[in-house]
Design a protein around this motif. Structure first.
Motif, mmCIF file in Angstrom:
data_model
loop_
_atom_site.group_PDB
_atom_site.id
_atom_site.type_symbol
_atom_site.label_atom_id
_atom_site.label_comp_id
_atom_site.label_asym_id
_atom_site.label_seq_id
_atom_site.Cartn_x
_atom_site.Cartn_y
_atom_site.Cartn_z
ATOM 1 N N ASP A 43 0.831 -1.203 0.000
ATOM 2 C CA ASP A 43 0.000 0.000 0.000
ATOM 3 C C ASP A 43 0.865 1.253 0.000
ATOM 4 O O ASP A 43 1.738 1.401 0.872
ATOM 5 C CB ASP A 43 -0.898 0.040 1.243
ATOM 6 N N THR A 178 -4.755 -5.697 -2.399
ATOM 7 C CA THR A 178 -6.020 -4.992 -2.263
ATOM 8 C C THR A 178 -6.831 -5.108 -3.552
ATOM 9 O O THR A 178 -6.300 -4.958 -4.641
ATOM 10 C CB THR A 178 -5.771 -3.501 -1.945
ATOM 11 N N ARG A 229 -9.217 -6.137 1.306
ATOM 12 C CA ARG A 229 -8.370 -7.316 1.093
ATOM 13 C C ARG A 229 -9.147 -8.624 1.071
ATOM 14 O O ARG A 229 -8.617 -9.634 0.653
ATOM 15 C CB ARG A 229 -7.307 -7.367 2.196
#
Length: 263
Positions: A43, A178, A229
């Motif tokens: 991320d 993700t 997720r």
């Protein structure tokens, strides 16, 4: 570092260069890095842009590398006097710079291919790497970048930076990737969708829900992007959001296909 039991691995981008802050050069590296990291389950949690000032680069680098799992810097590793990223990174880690023999060989080979060319001090600047650092391959042109600790130092030229990223990916400890889905609302403004969107967001704190308004010349609306997720939870949340919007009186709402989703 910031990774945890939830499978989240984080990174920050540090964009270095007066030309970015002045507006003379438009940055596209941040977008490309964010997309690349997402594929590897990392991320992008923060991005900063700093000028070519030694102390400011060090301060930003120290703040980011202690907070996130990885830091990727772009810019400032060229041959001119204002390319000071290598100096700042070495100072941040408390080590010296040295001329890496592999880079010197690459530069020498390039010089030999150009009749009359001579290696000069500017070229040698690009061979400097912090002690303890490892090279990051450059498949495009010019010298490689380097990595030390959890920091990757890449070029600022977009095509070269993208090439270097291919050597960064295999070194990353990826987290859970993700997944995103998009719900499109047409003909209703954000004031109408705000309450149901907020309610669903509060019910699913592990999810990321964002609203991106648009006007396509004929109608207005919003693309509601959900990221998470857990694919099953994400699908259930999408259905919950659509139901909540319809209950609020939103007439035109639908989930977009992945290849047409606006994120």
């Amino acid at each position: 570092m910031a990774s945890g039991e939830d499978g989240r691995v984080t990174a920050a981008v540090l964009i270095i260069g007066d030309e970015i802050l002045s507006g003379r050069t438009q940055d596209t590296n941040l977008r490309d890095i964010a997309r690349y990291l997402a594929v590897h389950g990392v991320d992008l949690a923060e991005a900063r842009t700093v000028p070519d000032v030694h102390e400011e680069i060090i301060a930003a680098l120290d703040a980011l590398r202690t907070r996130y799992d990885y830091v990727i810097t772009t810019g400032g590793i060229g041959p001119t006097h204002d390319d000071i990223t290598a100096d700042a990174v070495a100072a941040a880690f408390g080590v010296e710079l040295y001329e890496h023999p592999e880079i010197i060989e690459l530069i020498e080979a390039r010089v030999r291919s150009r009749p009359g060319a001579v290696m000069n001090a500017a070229m040698r600047r690009m061979a400097r790497v912090p002690v303890g650092g490892e090279l990051v391959k450059n498949p495009v042109q010019g010298p490689p970048g380097f990595t030390i600790g959890n920091v990757f130092v890449l070029a600022g030229v977009p095509s070269i930076m993208r090439g270097m990223l291919e050597d960064v990916g295999p070194r990353l400890r990826g987290g859970t990737v993700t997944v995103s889905r998009t719900v499109r609302v047409e003909g209703s403004g954000e004031s109408v969708i705000a309450a149901p969107l907020e309610a669903v967001a509060k019910a699913h704190p592990a999810m990321s829900l964002g609203s991106y308004p648009f006007f396509d010349g004929t109608q207005f609306g919003s693309n509601l992007v959900l990221r998470g997720r857990d694919p099953q939870e994400l699908a259930a949340t999408v259905a919950e959001l659509i139901a909540a919007l319809k209950a609020e009186g939103v007439a035109s709402v639908r989930e977009m296909e992945p290849d047409t989703a606006v994120t």
